[in-house]
Design an enzyme around this catalytic site. Structure first.
Site: not given
Ligand SMILES: Nc1ncnc2c1ncn2[C@@H]1O[C@H](COP(=O)(O)OP(=O)(O)O)[C@@H](O)[C@H]1O
Ligand SMILES: Cc1cn([C@H]2C[C@H](O)[C@@H](COP(=O)(O)O)O2)c(=O)[nH]c1=O
Length: 228
Positions: A10, A87, A188
């Site tokens: 997710t 992404e 989201y």
């Molecule tokens: N302040 C924080 N302290 C510790 N872990 C954090 C913090 N903020 C975010 N995270 C960790 O970072 C994760 C999000 O990482 P990210 O690489 O940006 O996610 P994604 O690319 O999947 O959207 C969160 O699930 C959490 O585990």
């Molecule tokens: C569910 C959903 C997500 N998005 C976009 C929102 C964020 O910019 C990225 C996901 O980034 P993350 O690093 O995994 O948090 O996707 C979208 O455009 N449409 C959707 O339905």
């Protein structure tokens, strides 16, 4: 043997963090990687983790041809051991096919990171093609959690705090957390399937049990297993 691996989960489950860690580890051992991303929240041509790490990357658009990108570098004598794409849900199906060809015909590892499904729980075209073609689909070990404590498996979109199920597939944004979000701004929230299908966000749950914390109230109301 080179591999096409799709690291999926997710939003907010640590994909970009893992991408940057993997790049760091491979680069530290002298492997040459090329980094790509598309529509990162922080702006173009950057891979950004919510833990604060950022790294510049090549911005993918509809004209990007991954085969030509790798061949071009090699023709100039620049080694390419792996391609890392963040992404990846936003890549086209054709671009994913180019990545598979890069693996099979050039022996280059491809590590793709992205969410599988959109806010309506429908696969993005790029993610669908990755699931179809990847040698492996890896689920991240750190689990994002639904407000009820169950593993979050779905991405909900909210507009002015309300979960929506109609709209454009691509709207760049972040997970909720800023109460001061502007009116009309998309945010989201990750949910388990049960609460995604019931359109039950944390705000809806709070409204139903206003005196309790969300996770704690969930334990009282629904007795979930806290699954981390
Ligand atoms: N302040 C924080 N302290 C510790 N872990 C954090 C913090 N903020 C975010 N995270 C960790 O970072 C994760 C999000 O990482 P990210 O690489 O940006 O996610 P994604 O690319 O999947 O959207 C969160 O699930 C959490 O585990
Ligand atoms: C569910 C959903 C997500 N998005 C976009 C929102 C964020 O910019 C990225 C996901 O980034 P993350 O690093 O995994 O948090 O996707 C979208 O455009 N449409 C959707 O339905």
């Amino acid at each position: 043997m080179a591999e096409l691996v799709f690291f999926s989960g997710t939003m907010d489950c640590g994909k970009s963090t893992l991408a940057l860690q993997m790049h760091h580890n491979h680069a530290a051992r002298g492997r040459d990687g090329v980094l790509f991303t598309r529509h990162d929240r922080s702006g173009s041509a950057t891979i950004s983790s919510r833990l604060g790490l950022t790294k510049s990357a090549h911005e993918v658009d509809d004209r990007t041809d991954f085969w030509a990108e790798v061949i071009g570098r090699r023709t100039q004598g620049r080694p390419v051991d792996y391609v890392l794409g963040d992404e990846a849900q936003f890549y086209t199906a054709e671009q994913v096919e180019q990545l598979a060809r890069v693996v099979d015909e050039l022996g280059v590892d491809v590590y793709a990171f992205g969410i599988s499904s959109d806010f309506r729980a429908r696969l993005f075209p790029g993610s669908q093609r990755l699931v179809e073609l990847a040698d492996r689909v890896e689920t991240l070990q750190v689990r994002a959690l639904c407000w009820c404590g169950a593993r979050a498996t779905h991405n909900a979109r909210t507009l002015d705090g309300e979960m929506v199920v109609e709209g454009a597939q691509v709207v760049v944004g972040d997970v909720a957390g800023r109460p001061e979000a502007a009116v009309g701004e998309v945010q989201y929230e990750v949910l388990c399937r049960r609460h995604h299908m019931r359109r039950m966000t944390a705000a809806v749950a709070r409204a139903a049990a206003p005196h309790a914390q969300t996770l704690a109230s969930a334990v009282v109301v629904e007795q979930p297993t806290l699954d981390v």
